[in-house]
Design a protein around this motif. Structure first.
Motif, mmCIF file in Angstrom:
data_model
loop_
_atom_site.group_PDB
_atom_site.id
_atom_site.type_symbol
_atom_site.label_atom_id
_atom_site.label_comp_id
_atom_site.label_asym_id
_atom_site.label_seq_id
_atom_site.Cartn_x
_atom_site.Cartn_y
_atom_site.Cartn_z
ATOM 1 N N VAL A 193 -14.276 2.020 13.792
ATOM 2 C CA VAL A 193 -13.224 2.448 12.579
ATOM 3 C C VAL A 193 -12.905 1.060 11.734
ATOM 4 C CG1 VAL A 193 -10.925 3.197 11.736
ATOM 5 C CG2 VAL A 193 -12.094 4.240 13.658
ATOM 6 N N ASN A 194 -13.316 1.056 10.540
ATOM 7 C CA ASN A 194 -13.091 0.059 9.461
ATOM 8 C C ASN A 194 -12.241 0.377 8.555
ATOM 9 O OD1 ASN A 194 -15.448 -1.845 10.391
ATOM 10 N ND2 ASN A 194 -16.526 0.105 10.264
ATOM 11 N N ALA A 195 -11.293 -0.613 8.485
ATOM 12 C CA ALA A 195 -9.936 -0.384 7.532
ATOM 13 C C ALA A 195 -10.254 -1.608 6.402
ATOM 14 C CB ALA A 195 -8.724 -0.548 8.275
ATOM 15 N N GLU A 196 -10.474 -1.115 5.236
ATOM 16 C CA GLU A 196 -10.590 -2.246 4.277
ATOM 17 C C GLU A 196 -9.378 -1.907 3.096
ATOM 18 O OE1 GLU A 196 -14.101 -1.010 2.262
ATOM 19 O OE2 GLU A 196 -15.395 -2.006 3.667
ATOM 20 N N MET A 197 -8.412 -3.172 3.158
ATOM 21 C CA MET A 197 -7.257 -2.872 2.438
ATOM 22 C C MET A 197 -6.886 -4.086 1.729
ATOM 23 S SD MET A 197 -5.085 -3.011 5.831
ATOM 24 C CE MET A 197 -6.099 -3.325 7.335
#
Length: 183
Positions: free
Chosen positions: A113-117
């Motif tokens: 899971v990749n969270a780009e924020m």
């Protein structure tokens, strides 16, 4: 939304009404404007003679127009019509109007899971490997066998999610490791 046996909704997420531009999207936007300029050049320089090159120029221009503007309009319409659901068995993208599941992925199928924020915890959550700017060496592109700019969307992603910092602990509780990237 129809649930499986023993499936419990853990979180429902309404997407924000704006887009999160990571570095890949910024580069794609710059390339699409360049591509649009090439299309305009083809049409302007070949407008005096209507032939095969004019048809190719019109095709390039229409494709560039879609990549530059219209794909964002379609993306925004999908964003307004859908919401995201996290259950104890899967993640799903659900249509607001009728509760129909448009896409889902079982939790045991998710390898990363990749969270780009940004600093306000607004961004995208991508389930699986994010699409890269230039794609992989074994991928085919529209005009060339290899190499080129990749405009493919991430297949399983929650786009324009607010307060990602509140969602990450939920994924950790489900046994999914989250890679965080701040832009």
């Amino acid at each position: 939304m129809i649930l499986n046996n023993n499936e419990i909704i853990l979180k429902e997420i309404l997407p924000g009404k704006s887009f999160f531009f990571n570095m890949t999207e910024k580069l794609r936007t710059a390339f699409s404007i360049f591509y649009l300029a090439i299309g305009i050049f083809f049409i302007m320089s070949l407008s005096s003679t209507f032939g095969l090159f004019s048809i190719i120029g019109i095709g390039i221009f229409c494709n560039a127009l879609y990549i530059t503007f219209f794909r964002w309009i379609l993306k925004y319409r999908r964003l307004k019509k859908n919401y995201y659901v996290i259950t104890n068995q899967r993640i799903a993208i659900v249509e607001k109007a009728n509760g129909k599941i448009l896409k889902y992925k079982e939790l045991n199928e998710i390898d990363q899971v990749n969270a780009e924020m940004n600093s306000k915890y607004f961004g995208n959550i991508i389930f699986g490997e994010p699409e890269s700017m230039f794609g992989k060496d074994d991928e085919n592109f529209s005009f060339f066998r290899r190499r080129g700019v990749n405009f493919a969307e991430d297949k399983y992603a929650f786009i324009s999610v607010e307060n990602i910092n509140e969602i990450i602990p939920l994924f950790n509780d489900l046994g999914l490791n989250v890679n965080k990237t701040f832009y």
